[in-house]
Design an enzyme around this catalytic site. Sequence first.
Site, PDB file in Angstrom:
ATOM      1  N   GLN A  87      50.440  94.128  34.484  1.00  0.00           N
ATOM      2  CA  GLN A  87      51.148  93.367  35.500  1.00  0.00           C
ATOM      3  C   GLN A  87      52.294  92.558  34.881  1.00  0.00           C
ATOM      4  OE1 GLN A  87      46.824  92.312  36.966  1.00  0.00           O
ATOM      5  NE2 GLN A  87      48.286  91.185  38.194  1.00  0.00           N
ATOM      6  N   ASN A  88      52.368  92.519  33.566  1.00  0.00           N
ATOM      7  CA  ASN A  88      53.362  91.698  32.887  1.00  0.00           C
ATOM      8  C   ASN A  88      54.743  92.326  32.938  1.00  0.00           C
ATOM      9  OD1 ASN A  88      51.399  89.866  32.238  1.00  0.00           O
ATOM     10  ND2 ASN A  88      51.092  90.607  30.157  1.00  0.00           N
ATOM     11  N   ASP A 120      57.038  90.987  30.745  1.00  0.00           N
ATOM     12  CA  ASP A 120      57.621  90.317  29.570  1.00  0.00           C
ATOM     13  C   ASP A 120      57.981  91.253  28.412  1.00  0.00           C
ATOM     14  OD1 ASP A 120      55.142  90.900  28.298  1.00  0.00           O
ATOM     15  OD2 ASP A 120      54.341  88.918  28.826  1.00  0.00           O
ATOM     16  N   HIS A 175      54.200  95.775  37.961  1.00  0.00           N
ATOM     17  CA  HIS A 175      55.001  94.723  38.585  1.00  0.00           C
ATOM     18  C   HIS A 175      56.457  94.810  38.160  1.00  0.00           C
ATOM     19  CE1 HIS A 175      51.405  91.910  39.703  1.00  0.00           C
ATOM     20  NE2 HIS A 175      51.414  93.045  40.364  1.00  0.00           N
ATOM     21  N   CYS A 232      69.885  97.674  43.135  1.00  0.00           N
ATOM     22  CA  CYS A 232      70.679  97.096  44.218  1.00  0.00           C
ATOM     23  C   CYS A 232      69.759  96.456  45.259  1.00  0.00           C
ATOM     24  CB  CYS A 232      71.544  98.176  44.862  1.00  0.00           C
ATOM     25  SG  CYS A 232      72.500  97.567  46.283  1.00  0.00           S
ATOM     26  N   GLY A 269      42.763  89.326  30.833  1.00  0.00           N
ATOM     27  CA  GLY A 269      43.718  88.271  31.152  1.00  0.00           C
ATOM     28  C   GLY A 269      44.353  88.374  32.513  1.00  0.00           C
ATOM     29  N   ASN A 289      37.844  87.864  30.318  1.00  0.00           N
ATOM     30  CA  ASN A 289      38.633  86.725  30.755  1.00  0.00           C
ATOM     31  C   ASN A 289      37.923  85.442  30.331  1.00  0.00           C
ATOM     32  OD1 ASN A 289      41.101  87.433  32.568  1.00  0.00           O
ATOM     33  ND2 ASN A 289      39.509  88.824  33.314  1.00  0.00           N
TER      34      ASN A 289
END
EC number: 2.3.1.286
Length: 274
Positions: A109-110, A112, A127, A135, A210, A236
């Site tokens: 989902q990161n 980064d 994500h 656009c 996480g 977690n």
Amino acid sequence: MKEQLEEIIKQVYNKKNRNLFTFLTSAGISSESGIPTYRGIDGIWIKGTKFHKPEEFGTFKYFKENPEEVWQYSLFRKKMFENASPNESHKQIVEIENLLNDKFHLITQNIDNLHRRTGSKRIYEIHGNNREIKCSNGCKGIQFLPEEIKGKEIDEDLTEKEIELLKCKECGAWMRPNILWFDEYYDEKTNKKFSSLKIAKNSGILFIVGTSGATNLPMAIAETTLKYGGTIVDINTEDNLFTELIKDKKNKIIIRETSTNTLKIINEIIKNIC
């Protein structure tokens, strides 16, 4: 815990079908790199930032009304990501990928880029990511963010040149980050929705690392893995929505330790099997 992991890892490794080892990661895995989580005790979702809160700017609706403000914050996060270094958890996952090869998949989902920077290749960024733009008016095609556009301080404005580079060459509308906002739906092109669900269907083990399960595709991935007989390993530091999903299931392992320590154990077990 180690004995349980060893037993299920051996079983899945020796299976002919539904034998994938899948890792589902989110912000918690990057917290040791200094990137705040969203929903943890010290997360962005809880504390917000000096100028922004995700519930305000994290929507396509807000972007359409305030494109420069959202880009300013996106470029602040870009600088934060670029200044962060991959941590031991990212490195352990790459080592596991190199051991398992085509039996391995990483769903994150990161946005980064730390998994990619560490060397992960079999990766599905559900994500989106902050390397790419598209656009906001729907013109086709996903492009890389121009190299001339650098990360910014939180109060640093866009330059005229940056604004020009962030306009669509086809229609003149603002380009937008190629990420999933809170008022948008998962699809295959940007979010690998159907690919990730197919992986889940064939996963003998899904390691959840996480992430809290607060968005629907990660939860659907876990539900699909369970439906087809796979085991969920919930790694977690806090209970979460995945914990609630699996609490009455037999094919589950719940681990309340740091991802680094647990991934080292998983890596060691797999090395002994391969």
